[in-house]
Enzyme design. Structure first.
Site, PDB file in Angstrom:
ATOM      1  N   CYS A 170      20.006   6.916  79.930  1.00 34.37           N
ATOM      2  CA  CYS A 170      20.669   7.708  80.965  1.00 34.37           C
ATOM      3  C   CYS A 170      19.636   8.378  81.868  1.00 34.37           C
ATOM      4  O   CYS A 170      18.715   9.032  81.379  1.00 34.37           O
ATOM      5  CB  CYS A 170      21.556   8.756  80.288  1.00 34.37           C
ATOM      6  SG  CYS A 170      22.371   9.812  81.457  1.00 34.37           S
ATOM      7  N   CYS A 206      21.590  17.007  82.398  1.00 24.23           N
ATOM      8  CA  CYS A 206      23.032  17.222  82.253  1.00 24.23           C
ATOM      9  C   CYS A 206      23.395  18.160  81.114  1.00 24.23           C
ATOM     10  O   CYS A 206      24.466  18.763  81.132  1.00 24.23           O
ATOM     11  CB  CYS A 206      23.771  15.894  82.174  1.00 24.23           C
ATOM     12  SG  CYS A 206      24.531  15.543  80.619  1.00 24.23           S
ATOM     13  N   CYS A 249      22.834  15.415  76.340  1.00 22.59           N
ATOM     14  CA  CYS A 249      21.933  14.729  75.401  1.00 22.59           C
ATOM     15  C   CYS A 249      20.522  15.295  75.510  1.00 22.59           C
ATOM     16  O   CYS A 249      19.784  14.907  76.408  1.00 22.59           O
ATOM     17  CB  CYS A 249      21.859  13.249  75.726  1.00 22.59           C
ATOM     18  SG  CYS A 249      23.388  12.366  75.533  1.00 22.59           S
ATOM     19  N   GLN A 301      37.816  15.109  64.810  1.00 23.25           N
ATOM     20  CA  GLN A 301      36.379  14.806  64.877  1.00 23.25           C
ATOM     21  C   GLN A 301      36.105  13.839  66.024  1.00 23.25           C
ATOM     22  O   GLN A 301      36.888  12.911  66.240  1.00 23.25           O
ATOM     23  CB  GLN A 301      35.907  14.189  63.559  1.00 23.25           C
ATOM     24  CG  GLN A 301      36.066  15.095  62.353  1.00 23.25           C
ATOM     25  CD  GLN A 301      34.990  16.165  62.246  1.00 23.25           C
ATOM     26  OE1 GLN A 301      34.135  16.293  63.115  1.00 23.25           O
ATOM     27  NE2 GLN A 301      35.040  16.945  61.182  1.00 23.25           N
ATOM     28  N   GLU A 349      45.285  26.028  57.900  1.00 22.07           N
ATOM     29  CA  GLU A 349      44.717  25.870  59.241  1.00 22.07           C
ATOM     30  C   GLU A 349      45.365  26.921  60.148  1.00 22.07           C
ATOM     31  O   GLU A 349      46.542  27.224  60.016  1.00 22.07           O
ATOM     32  CB  GLU A 349      45.026  24.441  59.719  1.00 22.07           C
ATOM     33  CG  GLU A 349      44.974  24.205  61.203  1.00 22.07           C
ATOM     34  CD  GLU A 349      43.593  24.382  61.818  1.00 22.07           C
ATOM     35  OE1 GLU A 349      42.599  23.943  61.253  1.00 22.07           O
ATOM     36  OE2 GLU A 349      43.538  25.012  62.901  1.00 22.07           O
ATOM     37  N   CYS A 396      29.352  22.020  60.499  1.00 25.66           N
ATOM     38  CA  CYS A 396      28.720  21.536  61.742  1.00 25.66           C
ATOM     39  C   CYS A 396      27.613  22.495  62.171  1.00 25.66           C
ATOM     40  O   CYS A 396      27.078  22.368  63.268  1.00 25.66           O
ATOM     41  CB  CYS A 396      29.758  21.363  62.845  1.00 25.66           C
ATOM     42  SG  CYS A 396      30.693  22.847  63.168  1.00 25.66           S
TER      43      CYS A 396
HETATM   44  N1  SAH Z   1      38.800  19.507  58.610  1.00 29.77           N
HETATM   45  C1  SAH Z   1      39.231  19.156  59.938  1.00 29.77           C
HETATM   46  C2  SAH Z   1      38.972  20.232  60.972  1.00 29.77           C
HETATM   47  C3  SAH Z   1      37.624  20.871  60.984  1.00 29.77           C
HETATM   48  S1  SAH Z   1      37.235  21.850  62.394  1.00 29.77           S
HETATM   49  C4  SAH Z   1      38.669  17.830  60.354  1.00 29.77           C
HETATM   50  O1  SAH Z   1      37.764  17.292  59.718  1.00 29.77           O
HETATM   51  O2  SAH Z   1      39.134  17.273  61.352  1.00 29.77           O
HETATM   52  C5  SAH Z   1      37.579  23.460  61.892  1.00 29.77           C
HETATM   53  C6  SAH Z   1      39.047  23.804  61.908  1.00 29.77           C
HETATM   54  O3  SAH Z   1      39.140  25.176  61.477  1.00 29.77           O
HETATM   55  C7  SAH Z   1      39.729  23.753  63.265  1.00 29.77           C
HETATM   56  O4  SAH Z   1      40.900  22.976  63.177  1.00 29.77           O
HETATM   57  C8  SAH Z   1      40.074  25.227  63.565  1.00 29.77           C
HETATM   58  O5  SAH Z   1      41.274  25.365  64.283  1.00 29.77           O
HETATM   59  C9  SAH Z   1      40.191  25.796  62.178  1.00 29.77           C
HETATM   60  N2  SAH Z   1      39.992  27.252  62.038  1.00 29.77           N
HETATM   61  C10 SAH Z   1      39.147  28.039  62.740  1.00 29.77           C
HETATM   62  N3  SAH Z   1      39.178  29.303  62.269  1.00 29.77           N
HETATM   63  C11 SAH Z   1      40.073  29.303  61.240  1.00 29.77           C
HETATM   64  C12 SAH Z   1      40.530  30.332  60.345  1.00 29.77           C
HETATM   65  N4  SAH Z   1      40.085  31.581  60.417  1.00 29.77           N
HETATM   66  N5  SAH Z   1      41.420  29.983  59.416  1.00 29.77           N
HETATM   67  C13 SAH Z   1      41.884  28.704  59.315  1.00 29.77           C
HETATM   68  N6  SAH Z   1      41.480  27.698  60.131  1.00 29.77           N
HETATM   69  C14 SAH Z   1      40.582  27.996  61.083  1.00 29.77           C
END
Ligand code: SAH
Length: 460
Positions: free
Chosen positions: A76, A82, A85, A287, A337, A412
């Site tokens: 790129c 940007c 990356c 993801q 969640e 992450c």
């Molecule tokens: N395990 C899932 C999502 C991970 S991302 C996957 O692999 O796709 C982290 C998630 O935590 C998000 O969906 C976000 O909305 C949620 N989250 C953030 N703060 C939170 C909280 N205090 N209690 C519960 N969920 C939460």
């Protein structure tokens, strides 16, 4: 040499010794260091100091006399401006090594633990991997409409016409959008003047299904000739299976607003992970790298060593992906969640996959865990996948009380991972730390830390 407040306007000569957490080259300069984007260990040359933030100096490469063997020609042309990356000029094996070292270093610095970290699992083809693209729109002084990425730490849009990490199908849709906005005279939103309509376009592509969602994020409800615009868009991009208008009138960094309308299709797309089919709405977390996510989840299942007697909790579960993949290996899965739309997706996802031993709760994960601990609800295995800031003390104290035999912590951000692991380290021992390359060519890393309830007798 005393530390100085100002810095030389002329380039200074130096050698890059190391990379920071964010992948910037570290160049010694008197008693100070300069952080240089795009300079790699072993490289020597002239650096232009650009600014001082807090007590740190930041600069850019002016001329290189000694080049690292790990420097490669990026695909790129705008990768250094940007902000997407930071690492396209760094050889892929070197990127992977950086990521394992970064995780180890965070455990040392923040967790005060000396741990072994496995080599980062990368991608065979680390390009075009992102299934979600979100770009702000703007207009240049000639009135041309463009879209792009925000330059690092700014709200300046760097126009992007091609991108090597986004799904190619999304790039085509953005091209058509730019053209149609012009012909329909729909103005991009101007943040300073608070004028115009379109703020962002968000595109989600399905990896296994031929489905694409386009979310048009507008500053106002009114969208001139909305019906005809959608018709024209679908004519040129029949691959779009659903279009949503999301309204975000606020001055904020958060892209999506509360209110939204489905303009075409079902309002969600479907995709699969590890053989389970998922429905994904505009606001739900999913993801962004489907290829690496399957490797991540497969490893998570291996770490969990589930049996048919196990009661499992999937905390911070999004649309229930991990819990629904785990359900067939265990007795039952509870998941928690905070985003209601994601919880509704999770419930639908359980039904459509005929998974009956799965229950999703909409709540704050810590509040939920504290209640579980109070009621002493038995828990065998915990999957936890919190956002960047990690978990919190309330959650972890409840974990220590409930004592699941295994914890699979998916993270992450290695610094919050290291902090949380060190908090529970007295009761839990680390079995393995495995980084995954979810975001090639960036400095980000996804990690699974597999922990098990420490066997006190064995430790003595
Ligand atoms: N395990 C899932 C999502 C991970 S991302 C996957 O692999 O796709 C982290 C998630 O935590 C998000 O969906 C976000 O909305 C949620 N989250 C953030 N703060 C939170 C909280 N205090 N209690 C519960 N969920 C939460």
């Amino acid at each position: 040499m005393a530390k100085f407040a100002s810095f030389p306007k002329e380039p200074v000569h130096g050698v890059c010794r190391d990379l920071t957490y964010e992948g910037r080259g570290v160049v010694a300069f008197g008693e100070e260091v300069i952080f240089v984007q795009g300079m790699f260990p072993g490289e020597e040359g002239d650096v232009q100091i650009q600014y001082r933030r807090n007590s740190n100096l930041f600069g850019k490469v002016k001329k290189l006399d000694q080049v690292s063997p790990d420097r490669v020609e990026p695909r790129c042309k705008i990768c250094s401006s940007c902000g997407g990356c930071q690492f396209q000029q760094y050889a892929y094996p070197a990127q992977l090594l950086f990521k394992s070292n970064k995780v180890k270093e965070q455990f040392r610095k923040i967790g005060h633990m000396d741990v072994d970290v496995l080599p980062t699992i990368g991608m065979d083809d680390p390009y075009y991997y992102r299934n979600k693209i979100q770009m702000p729109f703007g207009r240049d002084i000639k009135g041309q409409i463009y879209c792009g990425f925000y330059k690092e730490n700014s709200h300046i849009i760097v126009p992007v016409n091609e991108c090597f990490i986004e799904d190619k199908r999304a790039v085509h849709i953005l091209d058509v959008l730019k053209k149609l906005l012009k012909s329909f005279r729909i103005a991009p939103y101007d943040e300073d003047r608070h004028e115009g309509v379109l703020r962002h376009a968000l595109i989600r592509t399905s990896y296994y299904e031929k489905q694409i969602m386009l979310v048009l994020v507008t500053a106002v409800d009114v969208f001139p000739s909305r019906g005809n615009f959608v018709k024209a868009l679908l004519k040129e991009c029949p691959e779009i299976t659903t279009i949503v208008q999301n309204i975000n009138p606020r001055s904020t960094n958060v892209i999506l607003g509360q209110k939204q309308y489905v303009l075409f299709g079902k309002g969600y797309i479907e995709d699969s992970l590890c053989g389970v089919k998922f429905q994904i709405s505009a606001k739900s977390f999913y993801q962004t790298n489907p290829v690496t996510t399957e490797k991540l989840y497969t490893y998570a299942m291996e770490c969990a060593k589930l049996s048919k007697e196990d009661v499992v909790l999937d905390a911070y579960s999004g649309i229930g992906t991990i819990g629904l993949v785990a359900a067939k290996y265990c007795k039952e899965v509870l998941s928690v969640e905070i985003v209601e739309e994601a919880v509704r997706d999770a419930e639908r996802n359980a039904r459509r996959n005929h998974i009956e031993n799965f229950k999703e709760v909409a709540d704050d994960a810590s509040a939920f865990m504290v209640r579980m601990a109070k009621q002493n609800i038995p828990l065998d295995v915990l999957f936890m996948d919190p956002p960047r800031k990690g978990s919190d003390q309330k959650f972890l104290d409840a974990v220590l009380k409930l004592k699941p035999k295994r914890i699979v912590y998916i993270s992450c951000d290695p610094s919050s991972l290291a902090r949380d692991c060190s908090y529970i380290n007295k009761s839990y021992q680390i079995e393995s730390i495995q980084p995954f390359d979810m975001f090639p060519h960036t400095t980000h890393v996804e990690t699974i830390c597999c922990l098990s309830l420490a066997n006190k007798k064995a430790q003595k």
